[in-house]
Design a protein around this motif. Structure first.
Motif, mmCIF file in Angstrom:
data_model
loop_
_atom_site.group_PDB
_atom_site.id
_atom_site.type_symbol
_atom_site.label_atom_id
_atom_site.label_comp_id
_atom_site.label_asym_id
_atom_site.label_seq_id
_atom_site.Cartn_x
_atom_site.Cartn_y
_atom_site.Cartn_z
ATOM 1 N N VAL A 283 -1.772 -11.391 7.034
ATOM 2 C CA VAL A 283 -0.796 -11.016 6.168
ATOM 3 C C VAL A 283 -1.398 -10.643 5.045
ATOM 4 O O VAL A 283 -1.971 -11.429 4.111
ATOM 5 N N ASP A 284 -1.426 -9.250 4.359
ATOM 6 C CA ASP A 284 -2.296 -8.773 3.177
ATOM 7 C C ASP A 284 -1.184 -9.010 1.897
ATOM 8 O O ASP A 284 0.048 -9.167 2.123
ATOM 9 N N ASP A 285 -1.761 -8.556 1.063
ATOM 10 C CA ASP A 285 -1.077 -8.786 -0.513
ATOM 11 C C ASP A 285 -0.157 -7.709 -0.636
ATOM 12 O O ASP A 285 0.304 -7.703 -1.617
ATOM 13 N N ILE B 96 -11.553 -8.349 0.469
ATOM 14 C CA ILE B 96 -12.743 -7.408 0.504
ATOM 15 C C ILE B 96 -12.346 -6.264 -0.790
ATOM 16 O O ILE B 96 -11.338 -5.764 -0.853
ATOM 17 N N SER B 97 -13.060 -5.929 -1.433
ATOM 18 C CA SER B 97 -13.075 -5.052 -2.754
ATOM 19 C C SER B 97 -14.407 -4.342 -2.969
ATOM 20 O O SER B 97 -15.365 -4.486 -2.292
ATOM 21 N N GLY B 98 -14.432 -3.182 -3.584
ATOM 22 C CA GLY B 98 -15.267 -2.464 -3.754
ATOM 23 C C GLY B 98 -14.937 -0.819 -4.017
ATOM 24 O O GLY B 98 -13.797 -0.655 -4.526
ATOM 25 N N TYR C 37 -9.402 1.275 6.224
ATOM 26 C CA TYR C 37 -9.687 0.123 7.178
ATOM 27 C C TYR C 37 -8.734 0.205 8.400
ATOM 28 O O TYR C 37 -7.728 0.793 8.265
ATOM 29 N N ARG C 38 -9.223 -0.367 9.723
ATOM 30 C CA ARG C 38 -8.351 -0.146 10.733
ATOM 31 C C ARG C 38 -7.707 -1.512 10.997
ATOM 32 O O ARG C 38 -8.660 -2.343 11.256
ATOM 33 N N ALA C 39 -6.501 -1.721 11.042
ATOM 34 C CA ALA C 39 -5.761 -2.916 11.341
ATOM 35 C C ALA C 39 -5.020 -2.628 12.558
ATOM 36 O O ALA C 39 -4.029 -1.905 12.784
ATOM 37 N N ASP C 40 -5.506 -3.397 13.665
ATOM 38 C CA ASP C 40 -5.124 -3.175 14.944
ATOM 39 C C ASP C 40 -5.366 -1.733 15.550
ATOM 40 O O ASP C 40 -6.526 -1.035 15.210
ATOM 41 N N ALA C 41 -4.136 -1.023 15.460
ATOM 42 C CA ALA C 41 -4.302 0.432 15.886
ATOM 43 C C ALA C 41 -3.984 1.151 14.851
ATOM 44 O O ALA C 41 -3.766 2.698 15.145
ATOM 45 N N ARG D 206 -8.267 -5.700 -1.280
ATOM 46 C CA ARG D 206 -7.315 -5.977 -0.385
ATOM 47 C C ARG D 206 -7.351 -7.622 0.164
ATOM 48 O O ARG D 206 -8.656 -7.757 0.347
ATOM 49 N N THR D 207 -6.589 -8.330 0.114
ATOM 50 C CA THR D 207 -6.865 -9.826 0.501
ATOM 51 C C THR D 207 -5.785 -10.090 1.697
ATOM 52 O O THR D 207 -4.772 -9.730 1.595
ATOM 53 N N TRP D 208 -6.386 -10.494 2.830
ATOM 54 C CA TRP D 208 -5.607 -10.983 4.021
ATOM 55 C C TRP D 208 -5.482 -12.581 4.102
ATOM 56 O O TRP D 208 -6.578 -13.303 3.907
#
Length: 267
Positions: free
Chosen positions: A128-130, A231-233, A238-242, A251-253
């Protein structure tokens, strides 16, 4: 008839358009073994309303990976994802049901429908992301295609034609892999910083941990297990699943072990 045999079958519009025969077969099998209420969801809004009004019926989705992810995200937003098992009958193009296969769902309509009726709920992890987004299995940066193409072994004639083309015309140069400047932290520990370009990052939820792999441009991959990944920068997708998401700057997961259940064939 007992409550577990009461099914709400939500049929995704894409599945009906692309493979109506598989949809028909699956619904016939389900009707033969349970009390079934069918919902034809033509829009995402109708899809969400059907799940929200399911009552005590067990939800069954007929569709591809995107339909599964839509259902998981909807139930997560309602904070009802952990309340009962979700079931899936995968219907879609080969590349559109790769996630379902990776999770252990049978890819044939009959086998998948029978698993809905006779299978068992298996607890699965969730990322689950932020922003309250969910990742069922894994994510990667850069986004890239949904999956790797299956390369069939070449025949002798294919090999001959390839050789002739090579002799007549030089082979094109392989494009250089693009480097990304990303800061990767796992449970507060730094794996990679902005001054160390990477070719990619993958995060996979498995066995109660998030498996993180960072691929530096000029070094061996760095691997770690964590419960939280940030992950930052520079702006990245990004690809999350499909599904492809972004661009974002950070983003933080966070891993949630055994956060949801999927009906799979009984062992």
């Amino acid at each position: 008839m007992s409550a577990p045999d009461q099914l709400l079958v939500v049929i995704d519009a894409v599945a009906r358009r692309n493979d109506g025969e598989s949809v028909r077969i699956a619904t016939d099998v389900l009707r033969a073994g349970a009390s079934v209420k069918i919902c034809l969801a033509d829009t995402p809004a109708e899809f969400a309303r059907a799940l929200a009004r399911r009552g005590s019926r067990r939800p069954v989705v007929i569709g591809d990976d995107r339909a599964l992810l839509r259902a998981v995200a909807q139930l997560h937003r309602e904070r009802e994802l952990a309340d009962g098992a979700l079931s899936l009958v995968p219907v879609g193009a080969r590349g559109g049901v790769e996630l379902a296969g990776a999770l252990g769902v049978p890819l044939g309509a009959v086998a998948a429908a029978r698993a809905v009726l006779d299978g068992a709920a298996r607890r699965l992890d969730l990322l689950v992301d932020d922003s309250d987004g969910v990742v069922v299995r894994g994510l990667r940066i850069p986004a890239g295609p949904a999956g790797l193409a299956v390369v069939e072994p070449p025949t002798v004639w294919d090999t001959c034609r390839s050789l002739v083309r090579t002799l007549v015309r030089p082979a094109p140069a392989v494009p250089a892999m693009r480097a990304h400047r990303l800061r990767v932290e796992v449970d507060g520990r730094l794996l990679s910083d902005l001054d160390d370009p990477v070719e990619g990052v993958t995060v996979l939820s498995r066995g109660g941990v998030a498996e993180v792999v960072v691929r530096p441009r000029a070094a061996e991959p760095v691997r770690a297990e964590a419960t939280a990944v940030t992950i930052s920068g520079a702006s990245f997708r990004y690809r999350a699943d499909a599904l492809v998401t972004g661009p974002v700057w950070t983003r933080t997961w966070t891993l949630r072990p055994s956060a949801w259940s999927l009906t799979l064939p009984a062992a």
